[in-house]
Design a protein around this motif. Structure first.
Motif, PDB file in Angstrom:
ATOM      1  N   ALA A 226      -6.395   8.946  -4.115  1.00  0.00           N
ATOM      2  CA  ALA A 226      -5.148   8.219  -4.428  1.00  0.00           C
ATOM      3  C   ALA A 226      -4.141   8.287  -3.272  1.00  0.00           C
ATOM      4  CB  ALA A 226      -4.549   8.796  -5.704  1.00  0.00           C
ATOM      5  N   ARG A 227      -3.994   9.491  -2.652  1.00  0.00           N
ATOM      6  CA  ARG A 227      -3.010   9.637  -1.574  1.00  0.00           C
ATOM      7  C   ARG A 227      -3.363   8.758  -0.361  1.00  0.00           C
ATOM      8  NH1 ARG A 227      -3.988  12.544   2.694  1.00  0.00           N
ATOM      9  NH2 ARG A 227      -2.315  12.850   4.204  1.00  0.00           N
ATOM     10  N   THR A 228      -4.612   8.872   0.082  1.00  0.00           N
ATOM     11  CA  THR A 228      -5.031   8.126   1.275  1.00  0.00           C
ATOM     12  C   THR A 228      -4.921   6.622   1.027  1.00  0.00           C
ATOM     13  OG1 THR A 228      -6.545   9.906   1.784  1.00  0.00           O
ATOM     14  CG2 THR A 228      -6.949   7.833   2.911  1.00  0.00           C
ATOM     15  N   ILE A 229      -5.331   6.191  -0.138  1.00  0.00           N
ATOM     16  CA  ILE A 229      -5.273   4.743  -0.445  1.00  0.00           C
ATOM     17  C   ILE A 229      -3.819   4.280  -0.488  1.00  0.00           C
ATOM     18  CG2 ILE A 229      -5.652   3.065  -2.310  1.00  0.00           C
ATOM     19  CD1 ILE A 229      -8.368   4.420  -2.828  1.00  0.00           C
ATOM     20  N   THR A 230      -2.932   5.104  -1.082  1.00  0.00           N
ATOM     21  CA  THR A 230      -1.511   4.718  -1.153  1.00  0.00           C
ATOM     22  C   THR A 230      -0.929   4.588   0.261  1.00  0.00           C
ATOM     23  OG1 THR A 230      -1.330   5.865  -3.258  1.00  0.00           O
ATOM     24  CG2 THR A 230       0.738   5.333  -2.165  1.00  0.00           C
ATOM     25  N   LEU A 231      -1.262   5.544   1.142  1.00  0.00           N
ATOM     26  CA  LEU A 231      -0.753   5.470   2.523  1.00  0.00           C
ATOM     27  C   LEU A 231      -1.265   4.210   3.224  1.00  0.00           C
ATOM     28  CD1 LEU A 231      -1.135   9.231   3.558  1.00  0.00           C
ATOM     29  CD2 LEU A 231       1.017   7.967   3.315  1.00  0.00           C
ATOM     30  N   LYS A 232      -2.547   3.890   3.007  1.00  0.00           N
ATOM     31  CA  LYS A 232      -3.120   2.693   3.654  1.00  0.00           C
ATOM     32  C   LYS A 232      -2.457   1.419   3.120  1.00  0.00           C
ATOM     33  CE  LYS A 232      -7.726   4.307   4.896  1.00  0.00           C
ATOM     34  NZ  LYS A 232      -9.109   4.370   4.481  1.00  0.00           N
ATOM     35  N   LEU A 233      -2.177   1.411   1.811  1.00  0.00           N
ATOM     36  CA  LEU A 233      -1.539   0.228   1.220  1.00  0.00           C
ATOM     37  C   LEU A 233      -0.131   0.041   1.794  1.00  0.00           C
ATOM     38  CD1 LEU A 233      -2.727   0.746  -2.470  1.00  0.00           C
ATOM     39  CD2 LEU A 233      -3.321  -1.219  -1.029  1.00  0.00           C
ATOM     40  N   LEU A 234       0.606   1.172   1.936  1.00  0.00           N
ATOM     41  CA  LEU A 234       1.957   1.087   2.515  1.00  0.00           C
ATOM     42  C   LEU A 234       1.871   0.572   3.951  1.00  0.00           C
ATOM     43  CD1 LEU A 234       3.462   4.461   1.194  1.00  0.00           C
ATOM     44  CD2 LEU A 234       4.279   2.164   0.596  1.00  0.00           C
ATOM     45  N   GLU A 235       0.923   1.123   4.711  1.00  0.00           N
ATOM     46  CA  GLU A 235       0.763   0.711   6.118  1.00  0.00           C
ATOM     47  C   GLU A 235       0.398  -0.760   6.217  1.00  0.00           C
ATOM     48  OE1 GLU A 235      -2.044   3.629   7.352  1.00  0.00           O
ATOM     49  OE2 GLU A 235      -0.477   5.152   7.630  1.00  0.00           O
ATOM     50  N   ALA A 236      -0.258  -1.273   5.184  1.00  0.00           N
ATOM     51  CA  ALA A 236      -0.647  -2.691   5.190  1.00  0.00           C
ATOM     52  C   ALA A 236       0.488  -3.586   4.673  1.00  0.00           C
ATOM     53  CB  ALA A 236      -1.896  -2.881   4.333  1.00  0.00           C
ATOM     54  N   GLY A 237       1.667  -2.959   4.402  1.00  0.00           N
ATOM     55  CA  GLY A 237       2.838  -3.769   4.045  1.00  0.00           C
ATOM     56  C   GLY A 237       3.012  -4.023   2.557  1.00  0.00           C
ATOM     57  N   LYS A 238       2.312  -3.265   1.718  1.00  0.00           N
ATOM     58  CA  LYS A 238       2.446  -3.476   0.271  1.00  0.00           C
ATOM     59  C   LYS A 238       3.545  -2.585  -0.301  1.00  0.00           C
ATOM     60  CE  LYS A 238      -1.670  -5.306   1.003  1.00  0.00           C
ATOM     61  NZ  LYS A 238      -1.715  -6.696   1.476  1.00  0.00           N
ATOM     62  N   ASP A 239       4.240  -3.093  -1.313  1.00  0.00           N
ATOM     63  CA  ASP A 239       5.114  -2.251  -2.131  1.00  0.00           C
ATOM     64  C   ASP A 239       4.256  -1.666  -3.242  1.00  0.00           C
ATOM     65  OD1 ASP A 239       7.639  -2.584  -0.840  1.00  0.00           O
ATOM     66  OD2 ASP A 239       7.672  -4.644  -1.612  1.00  0.00           O
ATOM     67  N   ILE A 240       4.543  -0.415  -3.582  1.00  0.00           N
ATOM     68  CA  ILE A 240       3.682   0.316  -4.527  1.00  0.00           C
ATOM     69  C   ILE A 240       4.395   0.557  -5.854  1.00  0.00           C
ATOM     70  CG2 ILE A 240       2.438   2.511  -4.917  1.00  0.00           C
ATOM     71  CD1 ILE A 240       1.257   0.870  -2.626  1.00  0.00           C
ATOM     72  N   VAL A 241       3.618   0.402  -6.927  1.00  0.00           N
ATOM     73  CA  VAL A 241       4.051   0.848  -8.256  1.00  0.00           C
ATOM     74  C   VAL A 241       2.985   1.844  -8.692  1.00  0.00           C
ATOM     75  CG1 VAL A 241       4.363   0.136 -10.659  1.00  0.00           C
ATOM     76  CG2 VAL A 241       5.150  -1.367  -8.800  1.00  0.00           C
ATOM     77  N   THR A 242       3.412   3.009  -9.204  1.00  0.00           N
ATOM     78  CA  THR A 242       2.389   3.968  -9.628  1.00  0.00           C
ATOM     79  C   THR A 242       2.790   4.724 -10.886  1.00  0.00           C
ATOM     80  OG1 THR A 242       0.909   5.741  -8.908  1.00  0.00           O
ATOM     81  CG2 THR A 242       3.200   5.903  -8.175  1.00  0.00           C
ATOM     82  N   ALA A 243       1.763   5.216 -11.594  1.00  0.00           N
ATOM     83  CA  ALA A 243       1.977   6.058 -12.785  1.00  0.00           C
ATOM     84  C   ALA A 243       1.506   7.474 -12.493  1.00  0.00           C
ATOM     85  CB  ALA A 243       1.178   5.480 -13.960  1.00  0.00           C
ATOM     86  N   ASN A 244       1.122   7.724 -11.246  1.00  0.00           N
ATOM     87  CA  ASN A 244       0.461   8.979 -10.901  1.00  0.00           C
ATOM     88  C   ASN A 244       1.475  10.074 -10.540  1.00  0.00           C
ATOM     89  OD1 ASN A 244      -1.002  11.056  -9.748  1.00  0.00           O
ATOM     90  ND2 ASN A 244      -2.527   9.689  -8.865  1.00  0.00           N
ATOM     91  N   LYS A 245       1.858  10.849 -11.566  1.00  0.00           N
ATOM     92  CA  LYS A 245       2.877  11.897 -11.344  1.00  0.00           C
ATOM     93  C   LYS A 245       2.332  13.054 -10.531  1.00  0.00           C
ATOM     94  CE  LYS A 245       0.486  12.436 -14.978  1.00  0.00           C
ATOM     95  NZ  LYS A 245       0.155  11.812 -16.248  1.00  0.00           N
ATOM     96  N   ALA A 246       1.018  13.344 -10.657  1.00  0.00           N
ATOM     97  CA  ALA A 246       0.438  14.446  -9.886  1.00  0.00           C
ATOM     98  C   ALA A 246       0.594  14.142  -8.398  1.00  0.00           C
ATOM     99  CB  ALA A 246      -1.033  14.623 -10.249  1.00  0.00           C
TER     100      ALA A 246
END
Ligand code: NDP
Ligand code: HSE
Length: 439
Positions: free
Chosen positions: A86-106
């Motif tokens: 989840a962390r690596t994918i979120t970082l890649k998505l941000l780097e690709a210019g996406k805004d993120i919505v997540t439910a992942n509190k951990a």
């Protein structure tokens, strides 16, 4: 109408609910967003798994690159649980210019500073209403509606699975394992439910709420926590006799610029709003210095309540509202709030204590003597002749449980007294100590 192309990464319980809302109620989201939220891709790990939703052709994929490499996709609901990938994918998505919505509190409780720094440096946003208390809009309320206040305290039930298990045990006499399995079938529990039942999930959510409310970034592992995984149904029966229910309570209290945080099974007086929170519902009382206390109650886990929060965040992100809040709040920045964690030994509470003692003269006096020497005043004592409740404990024939309710006492003194009582030759097996909440 204008389209904002969106994607879902992780099509489990929550992701499927999000897809249902986007596809079945697109008119609703379009009305609120002033544009269509167009589901372009939905990413899963295993394409061969049966799904409970029919997605339009070409939407389902097992390649997250289909989202990362598509510049048309602007908003991504990141709904894979756990830390990696989840962390690596979120970082890649941000780097690709996406805004993120997540439910992942951990993920946020563990890697919030890194992810929010990355988002800020790239001019992107992360919205996370669904990460705490599922469908209850607690994040928006604390970060926006309470902004004229200094939050003084938060008190609540933040884990739906634990509350569901305790409710099932209380209401239908279900055993712990059966109730946990049911919570898993209903989609409330995490893929690995350990953190639901050992108090970690509630501690992670409390760390997030404490950050929003008090500005301090707390490592969730430093929050004193006890879960329900070592819980004995007998204590629920004694609590009932005494007029209480047992709930997994998370609390944060500001005392003289220090923050007292704790997650623990707690006796809550029957009839109080928190005692009546059932099933996978969550509840939180927030006290602000101007507004007073406000009670939030709603479904804290489950497919559609959580998806409701995710889609609301996707709409806010698509129309630009998230960006404004995100920038103003400087979440998880290095800013020092000047608020330190208060030592656990300074906590003060009434306590429920249960000891298993030899049934012979002078034992009760020994126990109450130790409590007295530790300045702990006793409010009531229960010692039945062995009955069904006692035999359920598996106590030996010449042993009886002794249940003591104390008046207000410091945590340090209560802990020391229980340790000393435990040393008595006439006291057997583990002793139980739980906080008691009157309000
Ligand atoms: P699930 O376990 O039901 O779903 C996880 C999804 O992620 C699955 O669809 C899985 O794919 C997919 N996935 C896992 N690894 C990868 C990968 N490497 N690449 C692509 N997809 C992957 O989780 P939930 O929906 O229950 O929870 C999701 C998040 O929401 C968690 O962080 C959870 O804590 C949080 N949350 C959950 C709530 C609930 O009530 N369930 C409530 C509030 C928050 P596949 O289907 O192929 O296995
Ligand atoms: N497993 C979590 C719970 C889901 O039971 O509360 C909601 O965060």
């Amino acid at each position: 109408m204008e389209k904002t192309r969106v994607a879902i990464v992780g099509m489990g319980t929550v992701g499927t609910g999000v897809a249902k809302l986007l596809l079945d109620h697109g008119d609703r989201t379009a009305r609120h967003a002033g544009r269509v939220l167009w589901l372009e891709k939905a990413v899963v790990a295993d394409l061969s798994k049966p799904r409970t939703i029919d997605l339009p052709a070409g939407v389902l994929t097992d390649r997250v690159e289909d989202v990362i490499e598509n510049p048309e996709i602007k908003v991504v609901a990141q709904l894979i649980g756990g830390l990696e990938p989840a962390r690596t994918i979120t970082l890649k998505l941000l780097e690709a210019g996406k805004d993120i919505v997540t439910a992942n509190k951990a993920l946020l409780a563990e890697h919030g500073p890194e992810l929010f720094d990355k988002a800020r440096s790239l001019g992107r946003s992360i919205a996370f209403e669904a990460a705490v208390a599922g469908g209850i809009p607690i994040i928006a309320n604390i970060s926006q509606c309470f902004s004229a206040n200094q939050v003084q305290s938060l008190l609540g039930i933040l884990n739906g699975t634990s509350n569901f298990i305790l409710s099932q045990m209380d209401e239908s006499g279900a055993d712990y394992e059966t109730a946990l399995q049911k919570a898993q079938q209903l989609g409330y529990a995490e893929a690995d439910p350990t953190m639901d039942v050992d108090g970690s999930d509630a501690a992670q959510k409390l760390a997030i709420l404490a950050h929003l409310s008090f500005g301090s970034w707390i490592n969730w592992r430093e929050i004193p926590k006890v879960g329900i995984n070592t819980f004995h149904a007998t204590d629920m029966q004694y609590a009932k006799q005494l007029g209480y229910r047992i709930k997994l309570v998370a609390s944060a209290t500001l005392i003289n610029d220090q923050l007292e945080l704790v997650v623990a099974p707690t006796l809550v007086k029957k009839g109080r709003p928190l005692a009546e929170v059932r099933g996978a519902y969550n509840a939180i009382t927030v006290v602000g210095d101007a507004v007073g206390d406000i009670f939030f109650h709603g479904q804290g886990a489950g497919q559609m309540p959580t998806a409701s929060a995710v889609v609301a965040d996707m709409i806010d992100t698509a129309v630009g509202r998230t960006d404004i809040t995100f920038r103003r709040l400087e979440l998880w920045s290095q800013r020092d709030s000047g608020i330190a964690l208060r030592a656990t030994s300074l906590l003060s509470s009434r306590y429920y204590m249960r000891f298993c003692a030899s049934d012979k003269p002078g034992v009760l006096a020994e126990i109450t003597g130790i409590l007295g020497r530790n300045q702990i005043s006793i409010a009531s004592v229960i010692q039945h002749e062995p009955t069904t409740v006692e035999s359920a404990l598996g106590t030996a024939a010449n042993q009886v449980p002794i249940v003591i309710m104390t008046h207000q006492a410091p945590e340090g003194a209560a802990q020391k007294a229980v340790e000393q009582i435990q040393q008595l030759e006439t006291v057997h097996g583990p002793s139980i100590r739980m906080r008691v909440l009157e309000k």
